[in-house]
Design an enzyme around this catalytic site. Structure first.
Site, PDB file in Angstrom:
ATOM      1  N   ASP A 103       0.839  -1.192   0.000  1.00 31.14           N
ATOM      2  CA  ASP A 103       0.000   0.000   0.000  1.00 31.14           C
ATOM      3  C   ASP A 103       0.885   1.256   0.000  1.00 31.14           C
ATOM      4  OD1 ASP A 103      -2.968   0.919   0.489  1.00 31.14           O
ATOM      5  OD2 ASP A 103      -1.840   1.974   2.046  1.00 31.14           O
ATOM      6  N   HIS A 270      -7.162  -6.841   0.195  1.00 26.88           N
ATOM      7  CA  HIS A 270      -6.110  -5.825   0.150  1.00 26.88           C
ATOM      8  C   HIS A 270      -4.972  -6.075   1.124  1.00 26.88           C
ATOM      9  CE1 HIS A 270      -4.175  -1.956  -0.194  1.00 26.88           C
ATOM     10  NE2 HIS A 270      -4.474  -1.622   1.047  1.00 26.88           N
TER      11      HIS A 270
END
Length: 291
Positions: A103, A270
């Site tokens: 991320d 994610h």
């Protein structure tokens, strides 16, 4: 968590970086994403310490790391955070190292590889594409999922004030979209505790302000100059979870930014290191050992 790791602080030009360090072997840096800390690697890092000297910093302003308190947006650019990592590793005695980032940490990692190619031997990014590519590909569907990009990029103190009104609700909402049960209790408590701090909220907002201003400018300059990531690279991403507005050709995007890149999805959403830590550890170990 991290029973066999030491905790340290290292001062850079404009930040105090908190880090966890453990293991033996070639140096390996693991960088966290938003809105987390280095604690996100709690199940992956212990599986790597028999082969690597693992260094897990909190990015400047995140977790227990301190950054400029009255900052300009440039103080929280990917470039500034990447320079922190170079300084930290130099202070620890490492001139070259391998690196993985999830991320926001992935954005710092690829920026470091572009700005300081002589320091990076191998690079792994987890569930992200270059910032400029994300901005240019933003659709209405993507904006609904990534609303926080636009919200946090608003001028100070608007987002800081709203987040600071109930930071525990905010962080649990952000993480809970994937289900809070995927996070270790101790890690989740650390995320809550560290986010209950006005300076952390301000720093993370500045990070996202940079993501809509100076970070894409740096990317655009590299793209126009034809600069590419020199070291071997592995891109991993989550195959399940929300795909609204997300690009389908993630590997193809990275192939235009790196000279030697491979990649594949994992069966998760994610938060790869916390959803499928054994798979992530396996892929990192294999790639960083040159297989």
């Amino acid at each position: 968590m991290f029973e066999e790791f030491e905790q340290e602080y290292i001062e850079t030009d404009s930040a105090d970086i908190a880090l966890r360090r453990g293991g033996n072997g070639p140096p390996l840096v693991l960088l966290h994403g938003y809105p987390e800390t280095g604690a996100m690697w709690n199940e992956v890092a212990p599986q790597l310490t028999d082969q690597f000297s693992v260094v897990i910093p909190d990015l400047r302003g995140y977790g227990r790391s301190n950054g400029p308190v009255s900052p300009s947006t440039a103080d929280y650019s990917n470039r500034a955070m990447a320079e922190d990592v170079v300084t930290v590793m130099s202070e620890l005695g490492y001139d070259r190292f391998q690196m993985a980032g999830h991320d926001r940490g992935g954005r710092v990692a690829y920026r470091l590889a572009l700005d300081h190619p002589n320091h990076v031997e191998r690079l792994v990014t987890l569930d992200m594409i270059p910032t400029l590519e994300s901005v240019e590909r933003m659709t209405c569907e993507a904006a609904l999922v990534r609303f926080h990009w636009f919200f946090m990029a608003q001028p100070h103190p608007f987002p800081e004030t709203l987040i600071g009104t109930d930071p525990e609700y905010y962080i649990e909402y952000m993480l809970g979209r994937s289900g809070l049960d995927i996070f270790a209790d101790e890690a989740l408590n650390e995320y809550r505790e560290c986010f209950d701090d006005d300076d952390v909220i301000r720093a993370t907002c500045e990070d996202y302000r940079a993501g809509f201003s100076i970070d894409p400018e740096h990317d655009r300059a590299d793209r126009e100059a034809g600069n590419q990531i020199e070291c071997p690279m592995l891109a991993l991403w989550g195959e399940t979870g929300s795909r609204k507005g997300r690009p389908t050709d993630i590997l193809g995007i990275w192939e235009s930014w790196a000279k030697d890149v491979r990649g594949h999805p994992l069966d998760c959403g994610h938060y790869l290191p916390e959803e499928v830590p054994d798979d992530v550890a396996r892929d990192l170990r294999s790639f960083f050992q040159g297989r």
